[in-house]
Every structure is written in structure tokens, then in C-alpha cells.
Design an enzyme around this catalytic site. Structure first.
Site, PDB file in Angstrom:
ATOM      1  CB  CYS A   1      -0.952  -0.016   1.187  1.00  0.00           C
ATOM      2  SG  CYS A   1      -1.979  -1.490   1.197  1.00  0.00           S
TER       3      CYS A   1
ATOM      4  CE  LYS B   1       0.732  -4.901   8.556  1.00  0.00           C
ATOM      5  NZ  LYS B   1      -0.357  -4.013   8.898  1.00  0.00           N
TER       6      LYS B   1
HETATM    7  C1  UGA Z   1      -1.824   0.632   5.358  1.00  0.00           C
HETATM    8  C2  UGA Z   1      -2.718   1.618   6.129  1.00  0.00           C
HETATM    9  O1  UGA Z   1      -2.323   1.637   7.521  1.00  0.00           O
HETATM   10  C3  UGA Z   1      -4.196   1.235   6.013  1.00  0.00           C
HETATM   11  O2  UGA Z   1      -4.997   2.225   6.638  1.00  0.00           O
HETATM   12  C4  UGA Z   1      -4.567   1.141   4.523  1.00  0.00           C
HETATM   13  O3  UGA Z   1      -5.911   0.747   4.356  1.00  0.00           O
HETATM   14  C5  UGA Z   1      -3.671   0.140   3.856  1.00  0.00           C
HETATM   15  O4  UGA Z   1      -2.290   0.545   4.007  1.00  0.00           O
HETATM   16  C6  UGA Z   1      -4.063   0.075   2.395  1.00  0.00           C
HETATM   17  O5  UGA Z   1      -3.918   1.065   1.688  1.00  0.00           O
HETATM   18  O6  UGA Z   1      -4.618  -0.946   1.972  1.00  0.00           O
HETATM   19  P1  UGA Z   1      -0.781  -1.768   5.897  1.00  0.00           P
HETATM   20  O7  UGA Z   1       0.067  -1.572   4.686  1.00  0.00           O
HETATM   21  O8  UGA Z   1      -1.476  -3.071   6.094  1.00  0.00           O
HETATM   22  O9  UGA Z   1      -1.929  -0.640   5.981  1.00  0.00           O
HETATM   23  O10 UGA Z   1       0.186  -1.632   7.134  1.00  0.00           O
HETATM   24  P2  UGA Z   1       0.563  -0.597   8.282  1.00  0.00           P
HETATM   25  O11 UGA Z   1       0.283  -1.256   9.566  1.00  0.00           O
HETATM   26  O12 UGA Z   1      -0.015   0.733   8.047  1.00  0.00           O
HETATM   27  O13 UGA Z   1       2.146  -0.545   8.079  1.00  0.00           O
HETATM   28  C7  UGA Z   1       2.744  -0.143   6.856  1.00  0.00           C
HETATM   29  C8  UGA Z   1       4.234  -0.138   6.970  1.00  0.00           C
HETATM   30  O14 UGA Z   1       4.695   0.916   7.794  1.00  0.00           O
HETATM   31  C9  UGA Z   1       4.844  -1.404   7.583  1.00  0.00           C
HETATM   32  O15 UGA Z   1       6.014  -1.747   6.876  1.00  0.00           O
HETATM   33  C10 UGA Z   1       5.172  -1.012   9.002  1.00  0.00           C
HETATM   34  O16 UGA Z   1       6.194  -1.778   9.566  1.00  0.00           O
HETATM   35  C11 UGA Z   1       5.588   0.435   8.786  1.00  0.00           C
HETATM   36  N1  UGA Z   1       5.466   1.292   9.977  1.00  0.00           N
HETATM   37  C12 UGA Z   1       4.240   1.549  10.510  1.00  0.00           C
HETATM   38  C13 UGA Z   1       6.593   1.871  10.525  1.00  0.00           C
HETATM   39  O17 UGA Z   1       7.738   1.662  10.051  1.00  0.00           O
HETATM   40  N2  UGA Z   1       6.456   2.702  11.604  1.00  0.00           N
HETATM   41  C14 UGA Z   1       5.246   2.976  12.141  1.00  0.00           C
HETATM   42  O18 UGA Z   1       5.200   3.757  13.129  1.00  0.00           O
HETATM   43  C15 UGA Z   1       4.110   2.379  11.593  1.00  0.00           C
END
Ligand code: UGA
Length: 444
Positions: A260, A320
Site C-alpha cells: 500500500c 511487518k
Molecule cells: C496501510 C494503512 O495503515 C491502512 O490504513 C490502509 O488501508 C492500507 O495501508 C491500504 O492502503 O490498503 P498496511 O500496509 O497493512 O496498511 O500496514 P501498516 O500497519 O499501516 O504498516 C505499513 C508499513 O509501515 C509497515 O512496513 C510497518 O512496519 C511500517 N510502519 C508503521 C513503521 O515503520 N512505523 C510505524 O510507526 C508504523
């Protein structure tokens, strides 16, 4: 309500199963016969927390069925939900070919009144274009409206996020579709924001862009903290405590991955370029994120001196925790770089049994992964890694170097251990902790 869902990926399956759970009658369609065969037997082609139990329940209650037959899906549904992928093309724009092939099928097989709901993340103007296409096809009287209803699900928490959304966004044109969407979501505890279609489409990109920007912001400051001797976790806590900023998405690490954020930030940039506009904040976000794995690699390189013939253990391969997805996972770049420099790479991930780089030797557990290694690199924030017995781990390693790309351990705890055992601990945006220089030298 009778709902047809196109696309049995994370969004389509979670939406389909959850709507069935809420007593709607759902047909899920996908072009992959293999996926459909798995689903028909109650299996899941993806791993998603809590989805298996819900799936079994809705199958038992006869609330859901699976098919590759588009005509059947269209003709036996009143709401058609488009949830197919929109992956990046080489120039960063979204590939809409899967969306359009569903729309073409809808045009061909629509026999009675239908509402089309686009859940796929699509460039601004796509839902309008779909409506125009269907009108021109001669379906003006049969297609009630084309609604854009973006999803904000996090993989791993998608079932929870679907059933308890912070808000529901609906871009629409006709009053009738507003009424139907109100009914569809009537049991949800969340506020519904109605707006026009273009705004709904932009909301999705803008939300992902903002969250990605928060992550790159904290990673940018993590690099500065390394230079200044500050601790990025303390900095994040200090700024996140301000309610205007908020504590979430301020976890420094190896950068964001997945299907995403990388895709949507690039699509947003190319969307802006298509109207001769620029998004410097998003461009910087992408740039910081793309260089973050290299930044961590450089920190490892400083400790290792060289990689020729070294054994490196990777802990975590997914982008993640709580997912089996390795799309755009930082592990891909890190393992390639290590191998280019002559290292042997072993890896352990609780959910990965198959990895696209065959030279990476997959291990059944942490212990076999780290044994005899010259460094262990934590790449995913899995809970089981947070509970690792570090002294036991380093005792099995050839060289006691741990590089933590997720800042899973507290520096205080690591400092205590470093007083008792030979240990070097490198994390992101926090000072390096080491028992003594002698313990750091790698065997040539
Ligand atoms: C993300 C969004 O959070 C959702 O709201 C959205 O619907 C989705 O994309 C989408 O467009 O379908 P997702 O990709 O499942 O969801 O995962 P996240 O939990 O948001 O994490 C994304 C990435 O950011 C991961 O690699 C995670 O490790 C990283 N991350 C997240 C960080 O490095 N630091 C943070 O503080 C949070």
C-alpha cells in the site's frame, strides 16, 4: 442485501466475509480458479488474523459462496463491490487493467438495477470514468450509481478494522445510492462521511501519504539522532504526547513496505504530475523510505568491515508483523545487498515458507537461524522477537552482533546485558551499545 465482491485479495475477502458475517448474502468472485478452489473448501489463500473463524462460520450459515463466474456474480447481486488490485506500473501510476476488466464484465452482464461500489484504490477521476463508460454502454437506467468507498484496513488487523472503522468514507452522486450505503453500513458503530467521488478517491491516497510521511519524518529524525547522540524513541514519545501530533506511526525503523504505502505514495506523485502539480513532501517521504534499508545496511557494514564468507541471520522477512506478505519488504533489499557482498544469508520468519530469493536459506526457528552467525538482523516486529533471550542467542553466535531494524529492545536492558556478556547492539536512531571494542572484531 445481495453483494457481489470482485477480487479475493485482502480487501475483497475481508469485506466479503465481514459483510456475510453481518448477515448479507455474499458472492465472492476471482479470476484465479486456484484461489476459488481453496476458498470453497473453507481454506484461505492469505493469512489474516481472525478471518479463518469468520469464514468457516459464514460458510456454515450459507451466507457466502465463491466462484470464477462473473456473469453469475453480477446477475445474482444488487451491490457490486470492486476490490481488485491496482499495482504500480513502472512509471508509478496505478495499473487499472483489473478494475476495467471487472467494469467491462459488469457492462456485459448487468440485467437489473445495481449499485457499483469501488473499494480498490484508484486515481482521482476513475469512478467518474466508470460511470461515464457504463452510461455510454447504455446502462444509464440500470446502474444506480458508482460509489467510491475506500478501505482503511491494516493487514493483520483487517477484520477488526473492517468491523470497527474510525470512519466510513463514501463518495457518491445519487441520493438513492446514499440511502443504500446508509443501509449497508447501518450496524457499524462509525461515523459516515459522504462526499463527492473525487474527494473520496483523494482521501484514500491522502491518508496513506500522510501516514507514510509520519514514518519517513521519524526515520529522518532517527538519522539525525544518530549524529547527535539523541534517542529517537524518546523523541517520538515526546512529540507524540502532543495530541495535535499523536503517538501512532512514529515508530522509527527500517522503513515502510507492503502493497500500500510504497504503491500509493508513488501513484499520488504521478497523479499530481498528470495535472502539472508537485508534491515535494511525498517525494521526500518516498526518498527517505527508499534509502532507509541502505542506511541500516551501512550501520551493519561499519560493524562488520567485510561480508565475504560471513553468515548473516535475518530475523523476519515480512514487511511487518501479523502478515505473510513480503511485497516491498525491506528484507528483499537487505538480503540482496548482503549476498552481493559475499555473505551467506539464513532467515527465519514465523509465517514465511517460501521466499523469492532462493539463495536465502529458510530456517525453522530463531535458534537454528542465529547459530554460528556473524550478525543477526531483526527486520520484522514479530512479538516472538521481542521476547528473545538475548544472552542465550548471542552465546550461539560466532560474533555477538545484533542489528535491530525495529528498535524492539530497550537500550537500558541491552546495556545491562552488555556488562555481563560480549554484545554489540545497533538500532535505529539510538546510540550503539557494546561490551567493549574487542568483542566487536569480526573474525577475518
Ligand atoms: C496501510 C494503512 O495503515 C491502512 O490504513 C490502509 O488501508 C492500507 O495501508 C491500504 O492502503 O490498503 P498496511 O500496509 O497493512 O496498511 O500496514 P501498516 O500497519 O499501516 O504498516 C505499513 C508499513 O509501515 C509497515 O512496513 C510497518 O512496519 C511500517 N510502519 C508503521 C513503521 O515503520 N512505523 C510505524 O510507526 C508504523
Amino acid at each position: 442485501m445481495r453483494i457481489g465482491v470482485f477480487g479475493c485479495g485482502y480487501v475483497g475477502l475481508v469485506s466479503g466475509v465481514c459483510f456475510a458475517h453481518m448477515n448479507h448474502q455474499v458472492i465472492c468472485a476471482d479470476v484465479s480458479a486456484e484461489k476459488i478452489a481453496t476458498l470453497k473448501t473453507g481454506g484461505l489463500p492469505i493469512w489474516e488474523q481472525g478471518l479463518q473463524e469468520l469464514l468457516e462460520d459464514v460458510i456454515d450459515r450459507g451466507k457466502i459462496s465463491f466462484t470464477t463466474d462473473m456473469a453469475h456474480t453480477i446477475q445474482n447481486s444488487d451491490i457490486l463491490l470492486i476490490a481488485v488490485g491496482t499495482p504500480s506500473l513502472p512509471d508509478g501510476t496505478a495499473n487499472l487493467s483489473y478494475v476495467w476488466s471487472v467494469v467491462e464484465a459488469i457492462a456485459e452482464y448487468t440485467d437489473h438495477h445495481k449499485l457499483i461500489v469501488v473499494k480498490s484504490t484508484v486515481p482521482v477521476g476513475t469512478s467518474d470514468a466508470i460511470k461515464t463508460y457504463l452510461d455510454e454502454y447504455g446502462l444509464k437506467d440500470k446502474i444506480i450509481d458508482v460509489v467510491h468507498n475506500p478501505e482503511f484496513l491494516r493487514q493483520g488487523n483487517a477484520v477488526h478494522d473492517f468491523l470497527h472503522p474510525d470512519r466510513i468514507v463514501i463518495g457518491y452522486e445519487q441520493d438513492e445510492s446514499r440511502r443504500i450505503m446508509n443501509e449497508l453500513y447501518e450496524e457499524f458503530p462509525s461515523p459516515i462521511q459522504f462526499c463527492n467521488r473525487k474527494s473520496a478517491e483523494l482521501i484514500k491516497y491522502a491518508a496513506n501519504g500522510f501516514l507514510a510521511m509520519k514514518i519517513s519524518y521519524i526515520n529522518m529524525l532517527a538519522r539525525l539522532s544518530d549524529q547527535l547522540g539523541a534517542d529517537i524513541e524518546q523523541v517520538a514519545r515526546g512529540i507524540g504526547g502532543d495530541r495535535r501530533i499523536g503517538p501512532s506511526f512514529l515508530k522509527a525503523g527500517i522503513g515502510y513496505g507492503g502493497s500500500c504505502f510504497p504503491k500509493d505514495t508513488k501513484a499520488l506523485i504521478s497523479l499530481a504530475r498528470s495535472v502539472e502539480s508537485e508534491l515535494p513532501l511525498i517525494e521526500a517521504t518516498v526518498d527517505i523510505n527508499e534509502t532507509q534499508p541502505r542506511y541500516l545496511f551501512h550501520k551493519l557494514e561499519e560493524q562488520m568491515q567485510h561480508f565475504e564468507g560471513k553468515q548473516i541471520a535475518l530475523l523476519g522477512l515480512t514487511y511487518k508483523a501479523l502478515t505473510d506478505d513480503i511485497r516491498e519488504a525491506p528484507s528483499l533489499e537487505i538480503s540482496k545487498r548482503l549476498m552481493e557482498k559475499g555473505a551467506h544469508v539464513k532467515a527465519y520468519d514465523p509465517l514465511i515458507r517460501d521466499y523469492p530469493i532462493p539463495e536465502v536459506s529458510l530456517q525453522p526457528d530463531v535458534i537454528s537461524c542465529v547459530t554460528d552467525s556473524d550478525a543477526a538482523i531483526i527486520l520484522t516486529d514479530w512479538e516472538e522477537f521481542k521476547r528473545l533471550d538475548i544472552p542465550d542467542l548471542v552465546a550461539r553466535m560466532n560474533n555477538p552482533l545484533i542489528v535491530d531494524g525495529r528498535n524492539l529492545f530497550s537500550p537500558d536492558q541491552m546495556r545491562k546485558w552488555a556488562e555481563e556478556i560480549d554484545l554489540a547492539y545497533v538500532s535505529v536512531g539510538r546510540p550503539i551499545i557494546q561490551s567493549g571494542l574487542n568483542s566487536l572484531t569480526c573474525s577475518p
